[in-house]
Design an enzyme around this catalytic site. Structure first.
Site, PDB file in Angstrom:
ATOM      1  N   SER A  31      -9.887  -0.308   7.158  1.00 29.51           N
ATOM      2  CA  SER A  31      -9.267  -0.128   5.839  1.00 29.51           C
ATOM      3  C   SER A  31      -8.583  -1.357   5.254  1.00 29.51           C
ATOM      4  O   SER A  31      -8.241  -1.359   4.076  1.00 29.51           O
ATOM      5  CB  SER A  31      -8.260   1.029   5.877  1.00 29.51           C
ATOM      6  OG  SER A  31      -8.943   2.255   5.788  1.00 29.51           O
ATOM      7  N   LYS A  84       0.850  -1.195   0.000  1.00 31.97           N
ATOM      8  CA  LYS A  84       0.000   0.000   0.000  1.00 31.97           C
ATOM      9  C   LYS A  84       0.883   1.240   0.000  1.00 31.97           C
ATOM     10  O   LYS A  84       1.914   1.273   0.684  1.00 31.97           O
ATOM     11  CB  LYS A  84      -0.896  -0.027   1.244  1.00 31.97           C
ATOM     12  CG  LYS A  84      -1.934   1.087   1.303  1.00 31.97           C
ATOM     13  CD  LYS A  84      -2.813   0.924   2.541  1.00 31.97           C
ATOM     14  CE  LYS A  84      -3.893   1.996   2.631  1.00 31.97           C
ATOM     15  NZ  LYS A  84      -4.748   1.827   3.846  1.00 31.97           N
ATOM     16  N   SER A  99      -9.688   1.950   2.992  1.00 33.82           N
ATOM     17  CA  SER A  99      -8.811   2.674   2.098  1.00 33.82           C
ATOM     18  C   SER A  99      -7.827   1.776   1.332  1.00 33.82           C
ATOM     19  O   SER A  99      -7.311   2.196   0.300  1.00 33.82           O
ATOM     20  CB  SER A  99      -8.023   3.724   2.881  1.00 33.82           C
ATOM     21  OG  SER A  99      -7.148   3.115   3.811  1.00 33.82           O
TER      22      SER A  99
END
Lengths: 95, 485
Positions: free
Chosen positions: B177, B78, B153
């Protein structure tokens, strides 16, 4: 309770956040709506409850004072928007 | 055999028996990326050259017998975890050109395993969002239905694993997330206990809630990745100085004697009927496998968790994001001689709408005259929520809920209504408030759209929830289904 325009501008100034006129109006609506929904917190009796800042109760984390290399100056300055030799260049603080 | 669809444990067996090379595996993933990225848009940066050179090196390590389970296995990270020499954007204009001079601890730990880093994944800007629509770069699409969001997210990481662009990925979880996108994309995602995995080098959003974890194709892989990234780190003062077990050792299928609670408050108003039915069916399956299920468990303060979270997380974010002033790194507005104007314009143009909204909300909650009424009040409610979980765990080994009240929603559906967007995390954010570990695993589909089940444990009981999740996956095959794309 709806936030006033002045309150929105006050918060933006505290956060050093520039906003357009349209953003001020939109945030005034949205923040007021969110805070109104969050009023539900006031229903909870917390008169004898301490606050929690962290979910894991660690205390007094200490480390030995060991010498270790820092990152090289060039690497730290590599992302500088404006650089002046070995320094970050900033706008004049005193006008 | 489609090599880019292998799990870590499957690929590892083939790598060490020399039936497959890491270079072949890496090329298969890169080819898949070329093929589906124009539709999925999960990746911010692709590091093809690095990946191929790491794969070559991994093959040498394996040939020399100097390898572990993650050696030579492709991974995506990420884009809020610092990678030395590789752009780390947080999907924000503010950090669009930021190249970290150091690695996050989790990246360092992966590097010790001889990994193959394929690139960095898209996310909601600074991890604030539930759909990746708040990415300042582009929106990721759900591989199960390209007109829908992948969740957020960590939507890029979850979508990339679902679309077989990588073997596994890392995500971060502040209010759901990792778990919510894992649920939306029908993959496995674990948020470890707060303090289990070092946050050093993770771009800070809400420091008392953030935690890094794996996004994988199954629970066995999840345990392997957790083995690699968990552990004490002196550079994160909230990392817990306790030894970590070998998480693969708990992966049995015997659930006899395990006590599972089903808190009614999580089957909330507005929950999609198919989601509720799928989760109740999944829990019945666990009952068949030997678990003792209490269907009427209760956590009455759950209804206050959303409000407490959306005071606490933005407050911490407003403090953490004060560092973006355009001086040391990141976007910098130059077209003025005034220092204050430069700072305000830097933040005006560098941050997107959701980040600004949260900075404003948090700044207000921390400001003079409102601090006690909002911030301290929310922290007190946090105490009650945690106590309620503690009491529940006197009676239960784990709690089970849906991961999200609905299946993935349409792109654009909630973008103009912050409260509706926030409600997408209503089942996951109480877990961050209490600092607990929780995993989301695939538990069915409604009209072809994924449904996730959340299994919650007491602090540092990752082994218990991994065991339950593993037993479920051994008895079902939801996690083996793949989107047609």
């Amino acid at each position: 309770m709806k936030l006033s325009r002045e309150e929105v501008l006050h918060i933006a100034r505290l956060a050093r956040l520039g906003l357009t006129e349209a953003e001020v109006n939109k945030l005034r609506e949205q923040l007021s709506n969110l805070l109104e929904n969050f009023e539900i917190l006031q229903q909870v009796d917390t008169s004898s409850t301490p606050p929690t800042a962290h979910s894991i109760a660690l205390q007094n984390i200490v480390k030995d004072d060991e010498v270790a290399p820092s990152l090289p100056q060039d690497q730290i300055l590599a992302n500088a928007p404006r650089r002046d030799g070995e320094c970050f260049r900033v706008k004049a603080v005193l006008e | 055999m489609i090599t880019n669809q292998l799990t870590i444990h499957e690929a590892h067996k083939l790598l060490v028996s020399r039936q497959l090379s890491s270079v072949e595996l890496t090329r298969a993933c890169l080819e898949r990326i070329r093929q589906v990225e124009p539709k999925v848009h999960a990746l911010v940066t692709i590091t093809e050259e690095l990946a191929l050179s790491q794969a070559q090196k991994a093959d040498e390590l394996i040939a020399a017998g100097d390898n572990n389970t993650l050696t030579g296995i492709p991974v995506l990270i990420k884009d809020n975890m610092c990678t030395k020499g590789i752009r780390t954007t947080c999907s924000s204009r503010m950090l669009e050109n930021f190249v970290p001079p150091y690695d996050a601890t989790v990246v360092e730990k992966l590097n010790e395993c001889g990994p193959v880093v394929l690139g960095k994944t898209n996310m909601d800007e600074f991890a604030m969002g539930s759909s990746t629509e708040h990415s300042a770069l582009f929106t990721t699409h759900n591989p199960w239905d390209l007109s829908r969001v992948p969740g957020g997210s960590s939507g890029g990481s979850a979508a990339a694993v679902a679309a077989s662009e990588t073997i596994y990925a890392l995500g971060s979880d502040t209010g759901g997330s990792i778990r919510q996108p894992a649920g939306f994309c029908s993959v496995t995602g674990l948020k470890p206990t707060y303090g289990r995995v070092s946050r050093y080098g993770l771009v800070a959003f809400a420091s008392s809630l953030d935690q890094i974890g794996p996004i994988t194709q199954d629970v066995a892989d999840c345990a392997l990745v957790l083995n690699a990234i968990a552990g004490y780190d002196s550079r994160d003062s909230t990392s817990v100085p306790e030894p970590t077990p070998d998480y693969t050792r708990c992966l049995t299928t015997d659930l006899n004697g395990l006590r599972i609670g089903v808190p009614g408050e999580y089957f909330v108003e507005g929950m999609q009927t198919e989601v509720e039915m799928a989760i109740r069916a999944a829990i019945s399956k666990l009952e068949e496998l030997g678990a003792r299920v209490e269907w009427e468990a209760s956590l009455p303060h759950t209804r206050y968790a959303l409000a407490a979270y959306y005071i606490i997380a933005p407050s911490e974010a407003s403090a953490n994001l004060a560092r973006y002033d355009g001086v040391k790194y990141g976007f910098s507005y130059q077209d003025t001689n005034s220092m204050w104007e430069a700072m305000e314009k830097t933040r005006q143009y560098g941050f997107g709408a959701e980040v600004k909204r949260r900075i404003m909300l948090g700044t207000h909650a921390l400001s003079a005259g409102y601090y006690d009424a909002w911030y301290v009040k929310a922290q007190k409610v946090r105490t009650i929520i945690r106590q309620e979980f503690d009491q529940a765990f006197d009676k239960f080994d784990a709690l089970i809920t849906p991961t999200s009240p609905t299946v993935p929603f349409k792109i654009g559906e909630k973008i103009d209504d912050p409260l509706q967007m926030y409600l997408s995390d209503v089942c996951t954010l109480p877990i961050n408030i209490a600092g607990l570990p929780a995993i989301s695993i695939p538990a069915g589909f409604a009209d072809g759209l994924p449904i996730g089940m959340q299994i919650i444990g007491k602090p540092f009981s990752e082994e218990t929830i991994l065991k339950i999740a593993h037993a479920y996956q051994q008895a079902t095959d939801w996690h083996k289904r793949r989107p047609e794309i």
